[in-house]
Design a protein around this motif. Structure first.
Motif, PDB file in Angstrom:
ATOM      1  N   ARG A   1      20.336  44.834  37.845  1.00  0.00           N
ATOM      2  CA  ARG A   1      19.880  46.203  38.114  1.00  0.00           C
ATOM      3  C   ARG A   1      19.665  46.951  36.800  1.00  0.00           C
ATOM      4  O   ARG A   1      18.655  47.645  36.622  1.00  0.00           O
ATOM      5  N   GLN A   2      20.625  46.813  35.857  1.00  0.00           N
ATOM      6  CA  GLN A   2      20.506  47.482  34.548  1.00  0.00           C
ATOM      7  C   GLN A   2      19.291  46.960  33.791  1.00  0.00           C
ATOM      8  O   GLN A   2      18.562  47.732  33.163  1.00  0.00           O
TER       9      GLN A   2
ATOM     10  N   VAL B   1      23.776  45.661  49.852  1.00  0.00           N
ATOM     11  CA  VAL B   1      23.511  46.356  48.589  1.00  0.00           C
ATOM     12  C   VAL B   1      23.101  47.799  48.869  1.00  0.00           C
ATOM     13  O   VAL B   1      22.312  48.068  49.776  1.00  0.00           O
ATOM     14  N   ARG B   2      23.671  48.742  48.101  1.00  0.00           N
ATOM     15  CA  ARG B   2      23.502  50.175  48.364  1.00  0.00           C
ATOM     16  C   ARG B   2      22.521  50.849  47.408  1.00  0.00           C
ATOM     17  O   ARG B   2      22.562  52.059  47.243  1.00  0.00           O
TER      18      ARG B   2
ATOM     19  N   SER C   1      36.819  40.273  45.111  1.00  0.00           N
ATOM     20  CA  SER C   1      36.363  41.301  46.052  1.00  0.00           C
ATOM     21  C   SER C   1      35.978  42.585  45.302  1.00  0.00           C
ATOM     22  O   SER C   1      35.030  43.279  45.692  1.00  0.00           O
ATOM     23  N   LEU C   2      36.675  42.903  44.202  1.00  0.00           N
ATOM     24  CA  LEU C   2      36.307  44.092  43.407  1.00  0.00           C
ATOM     25  C   LEU C   2      34.942  43.903  42.753  1.00  0.00           C
ATOM     26  O   LEU C   2      34.124  44.829  42.699  1.00  0.00           O
TER      27      LEU C   2
ATOM     28  N   ASN D   1      29.073  44.939  42.666  1.00  0.00           N
ATOM     29  CA  ASN D   1      27.697  44.430  42.731  1.00  0.00           C
ATOM     30  C   ASN D   1      26.942  44.981  43.941  1.00  0.00           C
ATOM     31  O   ASN D   1      25.726  45.171  43.888  1.00  0.00           O
ATOM     32  N   GLU D   2      27.654  45.257  45.017  1.00  0.00           N
ATOM     33  CA  GLU D   2      27.000  45.850  46.194  1.00  0.00           C
ATOM     34  C   GLU D   2      26.626  47.309  45.935  1.00  0.00           C
ATOM     35  O   GLU D   2      25.573  47.782  46.347  1.00  0.00           O
ATOM     36  N   LEU D   3      27.518  48.017  45.233  1.00  0.00           N
ATOM     37  CA  LEU D   3      27.270  49.437  44.970  1.00  0.00           C
ATOM     38  C   LEU D   3      26.333  49.636  43.783  1.00  0.00           C
ATOM     39  O   LEU D   3      25.732  50.702  43.625  1.00  0.00           O
TER      40      LEU D   3
END
Ligand SMILES: [Fe+2]
Length: 363
Positions: free
Chosen positions: A177-178, A195-196, A335-336, A341-343
């Protein structure tokens, strides 16, 4: 003043130039599931913290510069003080393995009419790719700072036309994304509802043009529901964590244990679908199983070689058992990392979150 430590980038430069260096890893055994290529493990951690040399007392130091490595750099610094008192001049690695985590090297080659650079996080073994044709390039599974890819693209005069991930990663923070934002390129991800942030969703068999070539998205679920392999015109398959050189992606990292066996069944189907590619197709996975040396040798295989993998000769039920039972612990903080990665948010403690080995494979 005589130097007593070395930075991760200085050590990287030595290794990249092929210069001799003696790397001594004094972490406890349990912490040595990821390491610097070419390093020697020496049992000295607890001894050093008690003011003793421990196994370091038996090490033969030669004319090579010696670098002592621990998790964060403190114990190694103590070790070099103890060694200096014995007349041995060794340096400690500043920041230890945490600082080494984003150290990278690369291997480049041509495949058909395409240029390929494999960019490797050497400690964790995360593999990312730049594939280029006719001056256009795509980056797959960016796991390093955007500047790394931007500089490599600029050096070759390629313009970035696509940034893609094979799946939502659980072992490292995606930089895709970056990178897309930095370079003003479109970000493509396999279609998913987790993904948000904004991205261009890829459905099965969608094609991303790269010059006269194309990356075709093959939906290959199993490791995760959205996992996708990008097939470069039957020349190469970027398999992410679906199929590795000597293993397959573990099917248990999505949290819901009740779905693990059904997902392993789906994974069996996906990997056998990939085996239908022409035998000479180059297999380019998302991880290496071991620290990646500074050798400019591609971590890769072929579909033909993958067919000989014991896991892939199993019946479906054998495969499901082999990929769901006796698994090693999941990647640290998985999980963190998945949530970040989803946010698409960059956690403040990114370096801490990511430090540690890849454990995305079953072999
Ligand atoms: Fe993964």
């Amino acid at each position: 003043m005589t130097r007593t430590s070395m930075s991760a980038s200085e050590l990287r430069a030595l290794l990249e130039q092929g210069r001799p260096v003696q790397i001594i890893d004094i972490r406890r055994n349990d912490d040595r599931d990821w390491m610097i290529p070419g390093s020697d493990a020496v049992d000295a951690y607890d001894a050093v913290n008690a003011g003793q040399l421990g196994g370091l007392g038996d090490v033969v130091f030669d004319s090579r510069p010696a670098v002592v490595v621990c998790g964060h750099g403190q114990t190694a610094r103590r070790a070099t003080e103890l060694l200096r008192a014995r007349g041995v001049h060794a340096l400690s690695l500043e920041g230890g393995m945490h600082a080494w985590s984003t150290t990278w090297n690369m291997a480049s080659t041509t495949i058909g009419g395409c240029e390929l650079i494999q960019v490797r996080r050497t400690g964790k073994g995360c593999l990312s790719y730049i594939v280029a044709a006719d001056g256009a390039a795509a980056v797959i599974d960016a796991s390093l700072a955007p500047e790394v890819y931007v500089r490599l693209l600029q050096r070759s005069g390629w313009s970035l036309v696509a940034v893609v991930d094979t799946h939502i990663h659980a072992d490292h923070l995606s930089r895709s994304r970056q990178l897309a934002a930095t370079a003003g390129a479109p970000l493509y991800l396999p279609a998913n509802d987790r993904v948000r942030f904004d991205f261009r969703p890829l459905a099965d068999l969608d094609r991303i043009p790269v010059g006269a070539y194309g990356l075709v998205a093959w939906h290959t679920p199993g490791h995760t529901a959205e996992s996708t392999t990008y097939v470069l015109d039957d020349l190469a398959a970027f398999t992410g964590d679906t199929l590795f050189v000597d293993g397959v992606g573990r099917p248990d990292l999505d949290g819901d244990e009740s779905q693990m066996r059904p997902r392993a069944t789906v994974l069996h189907r996906s990997v056998h679908q990939l085996l239908q590619l022409p035998p000479a197709t180059r297999l380019l996975p998302g991880h290496a199983a071991a620290p990646v040396p500074f050798d400019n040798v591609l971590v890769s295989s072929t579909i033909e070689a993958a067919q000989g993998m014991p896991l892939l000769g199993m019946t479906e039920s054998e495969f499901v058992t082999a990929t769901t039972e006796h698994l090693q612990p999941p990647p640290r903080n998985n999980s963190l990392i998945t949530t970040a990665n989803e946010l698409g948010e960059w956690p403040r403690d990114a370096e801490d979150l990511e430090a540690g080995a890849n454990r995305c494979a079953v072999s």
